[in-house]
Design an enzyme around this catalytic site. Structure first.
Site, PDB file in Angstrom:
ATOM      1  N   ASP A 210      10.809  -2.010  -4.110  1.00  0.00           N
ATOM      2  CA  ASP A 210       9.818  -2.737  -5.166  1.00  0.00           C
ATOM      3  C   ASP A 210      10.365  -4.197  -4.853  1.00  0.00           C
ATOM      4  OD1 ASP A 210       8.432  -3.244  -7.351  1.00  0.00           O
ATOM      5  OD2 ASP A 210       8.952  -1.456  -8.092  1.00  0.00           O
ATOM      6  N   GLY A 236      11.145  -6.225  -1.448  1.00  0.00           N
ATOM      7  CA  GLY A 236      10.068  -6.732  -0.633  1.00  0.00           C
ATOM      8  C   GLY A 236       8.855  -6.620  -1.479  1.00  0.00           C
ATOM      9  N   ASP A 237       7.583  -6.907  -0.504  1.00  0.00           N
ATOM     10  CA  ASP A 237       6.372  -6.796  -0.979  1.00  0.00           C
ATOM     11  C   ASP A 237       5.438  -5.861  -0.299  1.00  0.00           C
ATOM     12  OD1 ASP A 237       3.797  -7.391  -1.511  1.00  0.00           O
ATOM     13  OD2 ASP A 237       3.637  -9.424  -1.192  1.00  0.00           O
ATOM     14  N   PHE A 238       5.021  -4.705  -0.897  1.00  0.00           N
ATOM     15  CA  PHE A 238       4.476  -3.697  -0.133  1.00  0.00           C
ATOM     16  C   PHE A 238       3.179  -4.141   0.506  1.00  0.00           C
ATOM     17  CE2 PHE A 238       3.711  -1.984  -4.730  1.00  0.00           C
ATOM     18  CZ  PHE A 238       2.441  -2.681  -5.041  1.00  0.00           C
ATOM     19  N   HIS A 256      -3.638   2.918  -8.507  1.00  0.00           N
ATOM     20  CA  HIS A 256      -4.682   2.792  -9.514  1.00  0.00           C
ATOM     21  C   HIS A 256      -4.489   1.330  -9.840  1.00  0.00           C
ATOM     22  CE1 HIS A 256      -2.529   3.082 -13.828  1.00  0.00           C
ATOM     23  NE2 HIS A 256      -1.318   2.792 -12.756  1.00  0.00           N
TER      24      HIS A 256
END
Length: 348
Positions: A210, A236-238, A256
């Site tokens: 996350d 991190g940044d997905f 969603h």
């Protein structure tokens, strides 16, 4: 004895106008539940009925106004108010506002009213120009605003933990990890979901992934459950990259939050990182499926107001996954409102 606690709202004999008035008054009930949750009224009643003055003193609320609040929430099955004894007890739904209940939604009540309530006054504009109500109210995208304050992040993480236990646990229990060795939980926050799976699968290794300021909460939680030796954390940044090389990936109520273009980008990062033939598990609502379809439509409205995301139909999910290189193999309905969508990586 005169007790105020209806067996449940009976709408069968109501005129349409009365039924609509009840719906229009929902914002008042939401705020009444927020007051009850914030004051800890349900926690004061865990051991049984108590005199209203004693509850008022313990919570710092005025007894005369508390009685009126209890009558209103008694009609919603949250509390039972005994007029003759001037005493209050938990109603059939009241335990869910206790902080330590297995199906507690107390932190959701706090978070929704503190972060979601005001933005929905802007829903009119959203339906005209497509800008999420939260972005208009807060002056920036919701997650950007949320990340600016550590208390907001903590409250959101706690609320998502509530959500997982209250409506997602049935779906987690339905996940068949059969033979998986390393599971990456994408957007896993404090590790609640992957910890539940790791307890069921003693040989499973895992990674909670996350944003750095979010996933840091997972360290203490995993250590407290004795899982830190098997489950690591990664920040991190997905949208940029996710941990590579695992044979199973989980995204629990993540996609969603995002529109199709953004969701595809997340899925593409998973596809790039995943081992050949890796499995992907999505825990999401599916419109029209499950025993509580009204939850999906309610959450779709939430997404409209707060973010740029949406709930999706079965075909929506199939198409979204296919567009990022995954084949949907099955959709598992559960006892709760969430489904498990199982997919496999398709290698070019």
């Amino acid at each position: 004895m005169t007790a105020t606690s209806a067996p449940g709202p009976d709408t069968t004999n109501r005129t349409p106008a009365v039924a609509i008035l009840r719906l229009l008054g929902g914002f008042q009930i939401s705020q009444a539940l927020y007051v009850a949750a914030r004051a800890g009224i349900a926690d004061e009643l865990r051991a049984g009925a108590r005199p209203v003055p004693a509850v008022a003193e313990a919570t710092g609320l005025r007894p005369d106004l508390l009685r009126r609040l209890l009558r209103s929430l008694g009609a919603e099955q949250v509390f039972t108010y005994d007029e003759d004894r001037d005493a209050v007890a938990l109603g059939p739904l009241g335990h869910t506002l206790c902080g330590d209940a297995d199906d507690s939604v107390r932190d959701i009540a706090l978070m929704w009213m503190e972060t979601h309530y005001r933005p929905f006054a802007q829903l009119w504009s959203t339906l005209h120009d497509g800008v999420p109500a939260a972005e208009r109210e807060l002056g920036k995208p919701f997650f950007d605003w949320l990340g600016e304050d550590a208390d907001r992040v903590a409250g959101f993480t706690s609320a998502m933990g509530n959500m997982m236990r209250a409506i997602r646990q049935d779906a987690l229990d339905a996940i068949d990890l059969g033979g998986a060795e390393h599971l990456v939980d994408i957007g896993g926050a404090d590790g609640t979901a992957i910890a539940s799976l790791a307890r069921r699968h003693p040989r499973l290794r895992g990674t909670v992934f996350d944003l750095p300021h979010v996933v840091s909460a997972a360290t203490a939680a995993l250590e407290a459950q004795g899982l830190a030796d098997r489950i690591g954390i990664s920040g991190g940044d997905f949208f940029q990259a996710v941990p590579a090389g695992a044979d199973a990936y989980l995204a629990c109520f993540i996609l969603h939050d995002w529109n199709d273009k953004q969701s595809t980008r997340i899925l593409e990062r998973v596809h790039e990182a995943a081992a050949p033939g890796a499995r992907l598990y999505l825990v999401e609502t599916v419109l029209g499926r499950g025993p509580a379809p009204e939850i999906a439509t309610m959450l779709d409205l939430t997404m409209m107001g707060m973010l740029d995301g949406r709930e999706r139909t079965p075909e929506d999910w199939r198409s979204l996954l296919a567009g990022a290189g995954f084949r949907l193999t099955r959709t598992v309905e559960t006892a709760g409102p969430m489904c498990v969508l199982e997919a496999v990586k398709v290698d070019a």
